[in-house]
Design a protein around this motif. Structure first.
Motif, PDB file in Angstrom:
ATOM      1  N   PRO A 143     -38.618  68.075  27.339  1.00 20.16           N
ATOM      2  CA  PRO A 143     -39.574  67.004  27.624  1.00 20.16           C
ATOM      3  C   PRO A 143     -40.396  66.587  26.419  1.00 20.16           C
ATOM      4  O   PRO A 143     -40.674  65.390  26.238  1.00 20.16           O
ATOM      5  CB  PRO A 143     -40.478  67.616  28.709  1.00 20.16           C
ATOM      6  N   LEU A 144     -40.787  67.542  25.583  1.00 25.22           N
ATOM      7  CA  LEU A 144     -41.691  67.204  24.474  1.00 25.22           C
ATOM      8  C   LEU A 144     -41.041  66.251  23.478  1.00 25.22           C
ATOM      9  O   LEU A 144     -41.712  65.347  22.961  1.00 25.22           O
ATOM     10  CB  LEU A 144     -42.165  68.476  23.767  1.00 25.22           C
ATOM     11  N   THR A 145     -39.755  66.399  23.195  1.00 24.63           N
ATOM     12  CA  THR A 145     -39.116  65.469  22.262  1.00 24.63           C
ATOM     13  C   THR A 145     -39.103  64.054  22.814  1.00 24.63           C
ATOM     14  O   THR A 145     -39.239  63.086  22.062  1.00 24.63           O
ATOM     15  CB  THR A 145     -37.696  65.931  21.907  1.00 24.63           C
ATOM     16  N   THR A 146     -38.990  63.892  24.137  1.00 24.98           N
ATOM     17  CA  THR A 146     -39.071  62.528  24.686  1.00 24.98           C
ATOM     18  C   THR A 146     -40.472  61.959  24.504  1.00 24.98           C
ATOM     19  O   THR A 146     -40.635  60.751  24.314  1.00 24.98           O
ATOM     20  CB  THR A 146     -38.693  62.498  26.182  1.00 24.98           C
ATOM     21  N   ARG A 172     -28.482  56.449  21.419  1.00 21.46           N
ATOM     22  CA  ARG A 172     -28.312  56.082  20.003  1.00 21.46           C
ATOM     23  C   ARG A 172     -29.557  55.417  19.417  1.00 21.46           C
ATOM     24  O   ARG A 172     -29.649  55.229  18.214  1.00 21.46           O
ATOM     25  CB  ARG A 172     -27.091  55.169  19.833  1.00 21.46           C
ATOM     26  N   ASN A 173     -30.509  55.072  20.283  1.00 20.78           N
ATOM     27  CA  ASN A 173     -31.718  54.414  19.782  1.00 20.78           C
ATOM     28  C   ASN A 173     -32.898  54.767  20.679  1.00 20.78           C
ATOM     29  O   ASN A 173     -33.477  53.906  21.335  1.00 20.78           O
ATOM     30  CB  ASN A 173     -31.506  52.893  19.749  1.00 20.78           C
ATOM     31  N   PRO A 174     -33.307  56.044  20.716  1.00 15.51           N
ATOM     32  CA  PRO A 174     -34.325  56.471  21.673  1.00 15.51           C
ATOM     33  C   PRO A 174     -35.765  56.297  21.222  1.00 15.51           C
ATOM     34  O   PRO A 174     -36.682  56.559  22.005  1.00 15.51           O
ATOM     35  CB  PRO A 174     -34.006  57.954  21.840  1.00 15.51           C
ATOM     36  N   GLY A 175     -35.968  55.872  19.984  1.00 16.02           N
ATOM     37  CA  GLY A 175     -37.330  55.781  19.474  1.00 16.02           C
ATOM     38  C   GLY A 175     -37.643  54.429  18.893  1.00 16.02           C
ATOM     39  O   GLY A 175     -37.106  53.404  19.319  1.00 16.02           O
ATOM     40  N   GLN A 199     -33.283  63.917  23.619  1.00 11.35           N
ATOM     41  CA  GLN A 199     -34.118  65.115  23.634  1.00 11.35           C
ATOM     42  C   GLN A 199     -33.641  66.162  22.639  1.00 11.35           C
ATOM     43  O   GLN A 199     -34.182  67.260  22.574  1.00 11.35           O
ATOM     44  CB  GLN A 199     -34.192  65.720  25.042  1.00 11.35           C
ATOM     45  N   PHE A 200     -32.628  65.797  21.855  1.00 12.29           N
ATOM     46  CA  PHE A 200     -32.135  66.663  20.790  1.00 12.29           C
ATOM     47  C   PHE A 200     -31.602  65.809  19.654  1.00 12.29           C
ATOM     48  O   PHE A 200     -31.381  64.596  19.812  1.00 12.29           O
ATOM     49  CB  PHE A 200     -31.041  67.616  21.290  1.00 12.29           C
ATOM     50  N   VAL A 201     -31.414  66.424  18.497  1.00 12.47           N
ATOM     51  CA  VAL A 201     -30.729  65.803  17.365  1.00 12.47           C
ATOM     52  C   VAL A 201     -29.345  66.426  17.338  1.00 12.47           C
ATOM     53  O   VAL A 201     -29.219  67.658  17.270  1.00 12.47           O
ATOM     54  CB  VAL A 201     -31.463  66.071  16.038  1.00 12.47           C
ATOM     55  N   ASP A 202     -28.303  65.611  17.412  1.00 11.87           N
ATOM     56  CA  ASP A 202     -26.971  66.157  17.640  1.00 11.87           C
ATOM     57  C   ASP A 202     -26.339  66.720  16.367  1.00 11.87           C
ATOM     58  O   ASP A 202     -25.366  66.180  15.832  1.00 11.87           O
ATOM     59  CB  ASP A 202     -26.058  65.113  18.272  1.00 11.87           C
ATOM     60  N   ILE A 203     -26.905  67.808  15.896  1.00 13.48           N
ATOM     61  CA  ILE A 203     -26.354  68.574  14.782  1.00 13.48           C
ATOM     62  C   ILE A 203     -26.390  70.048  15.188  1.00 13.48           C
ATOM     63  O   ILE A 203     -27.254  70.462  15.968  1.00 13.48           O
ATOM     64  CB  ILE A 203     -27.147  68.369  13.476  1.00 13.48           C
TER      65      ILE A 203
END
Length: 457
Positions: free
Chosen positions: A212-215, A391-394, A404-408
């Protein structure tokens, strides 16, 4: 993402993406692809929807196709480790595995899983257009090909007690801002004995507090990394979002918030100990279950925002085919059945519509039988998923897909380490500034590797 986070789900441990030797020998007759002629091997997580699938397969899929399915079913952390070992070594023991939209783009780049586009094109009955667009986007790799099909999916939204807000003369906006949520939390705190204004995850973990916090960070205008991999963990927007979240849960959140995850907040909500809860859309099924004390008392609205039009996350347990499999055709037949409209109808008719693995197809949300069971939350769930933009959440370009994550691969360890400090801030043991300054240093180590790779291109 409830129990992979709990996840939900469904939220879990770091995905190890280093090449390891296969530890098991081929079973059920052996050979590359395993299982012998006329069978496939499927490795999957042991959540309830998957266990239902296992029970229904022989009498339906196998009877229709003649293909026997040998399941290996493991707890989430164990299955993630086993899948990473199996797929990185390309031993070919398994044909299909349950992967999330976190792993699939990573595995696709490593060529551990097979693209599905040719099968999709040749199988119009599967109806890819019916799969909700954000799900397809999240399972599409950088090469533009689809590498997974969702079994079920979720986003996040705000859940609240309609009766409690009404008793205070409060009307919940359909699209609340985080400041409005904070104001409401203050007004409904202690509205009933032992009731707090809101429940928010504080438990350490990349899939716990940082789901939740990343959102919240995204909608406040923050990001883990800018497009060129500059770390932004201690940037003003990231700090503002985290400070807001920490202050809100400390002032009006649940007792023991620094150790509360999905399960704890679910229990608090069901037991009437919280007036609001921001979390996974999949939670609504438990809140509206026949034996739930809050059934019929809950309202559901979009994830709160600040600077973005939407802020819900996106998560899906999905099916992928191992690149080394020699039974890809049969593997696709299984996937196309397990992710189909027909399978949803089978579950509804035999097990009940509340058990349908939803959150992936538009047609689910026009099915009158499903809506009879899930009418309270079906449309808010669909709207939350369709509003998600992986692909464009921010408010700025990102270097990798993910809400809610960085896909790495490195994100799981990075976010888990930073989450330990954030949880300490929620517990009052350190400041948000100190937590995120430490996080910035950790993110800098990750960024250096990716910036070095960009320079070599």
């Amino acid at each position: 993402m409830a129990r992979w986070q709990a996840v939900t789900p469904r939220l879990a441990v770091a995905v190890t993406v280093i090449a390891l030797s296969a530890t098991g020998c081929a079973g059920w007759g052996g050979g590359v692809g395993g299982g012998g002629k006329g069978s496939i091997n499927v490795l999957m997580v042991n959540n309830p929807q998957m266990v239902d699938l296992q029970r229904l397969t022989a009498a339906n899929f196998t009877r229709q196709t003649g293909i026997t399915v040998n399941f290996t079913v493991l707890p989430e952390n164990d299955v993630r480790d086993k899948i990473s070992q199996e797929f990185s070594s390309q031993a070919g023991q398994y044909d299909v595995a349950s992967l999330s939209n976190f792993e699939i783009p990573i595995y696709a780049r490593s060529k551990w899983i097979a693209p599905l586009d040719a099968y999709i094109k040749a199988d119009p009955q599967f109806d890819q257009d019916d799969i909700l667009k954000p799900m397809t986007q999240s399972l599409t790799a950088d090469d533009g090909k689809i590498y997974g099909e969702p079994f079920y999916g979720e986003s996040s939204f705000l859940m609240y007690r309609k009766d409690v807000l009404a008793s205070k003369g409060i009307t919940m906006p359909d699209r609340p801002t985080w400041q409005q949520v904070a104001d409401i939390a203050a007004r409904v705190d202690n509205a009933q004995p032992g009731m707090r204004g809101i429940c928010l995850r504080g438990q350490p973990g990349w899939g716990q507090v940082f789901a939740p916090l990343t959102t919240v960070v995204n909608t406040f205008g923050g990001t883990w990394f800018s497009k060129d991999w500059t770390p932004k963990v201690n940037a003003r927007e990231f700090k503002e979002a985290t400070r807001f979240y920490v202050d809100l849960v400390r002032a009006h959140g649940e007792a023991g918030a620094s150790q509360s995850g999905f399960t704890e907040c679910l229990n608090n909500t069901v037991q009437g100990n919280t007036a609001m809860w921001y979390d996974a859309t999949s939670a609504a099924g438990s809140l509206e279950a026949a034996d739930s004390p809050v059934k019929g008392k809950m309202g559901y609205v979009a994830a709160p925002v600040v600077k973005t039009p939407s802020s819900g996350w996106l998560y899906a347990w999905s099916w992928s085919i191992e690149q080394a499999s020699r039974k890809k055709d049969d593997a696709w037949k299984f996937i196309s059945w397990a992710s189909s409209k027909q399978y949803e109808e089978l579950v509804g008719s035999q097990l009940g519509w509340s058990k349908v693995p939803a959150g992936k197809r538009a047609s689910t949300y026009s099915n009158p039988e499903y809506l009879t069971e899930a009418g309270a939350f079906a449309q808010p769930t669909r709207q939350a998923i369709e509003s998600a933009d992986p692909r464009n959440p921010g408010v700025q370009p990102r270097p990798a897909i993910g809400i809610q994550f960085v896909d790495i691969p490195e994100f799981t360890d990075l976010a888990t380490q930073v989450s330990l400090d954030v949880s300490s801030a929620i517990a009052g043991r350190m400041s948000v500034d100190a937590a995120l300054d430490h996080g910035q240093a950790l993110a800098g180590d990750v960024a250096e590797r990716y910036q070095a790779r960009e320079k070599k291109k």
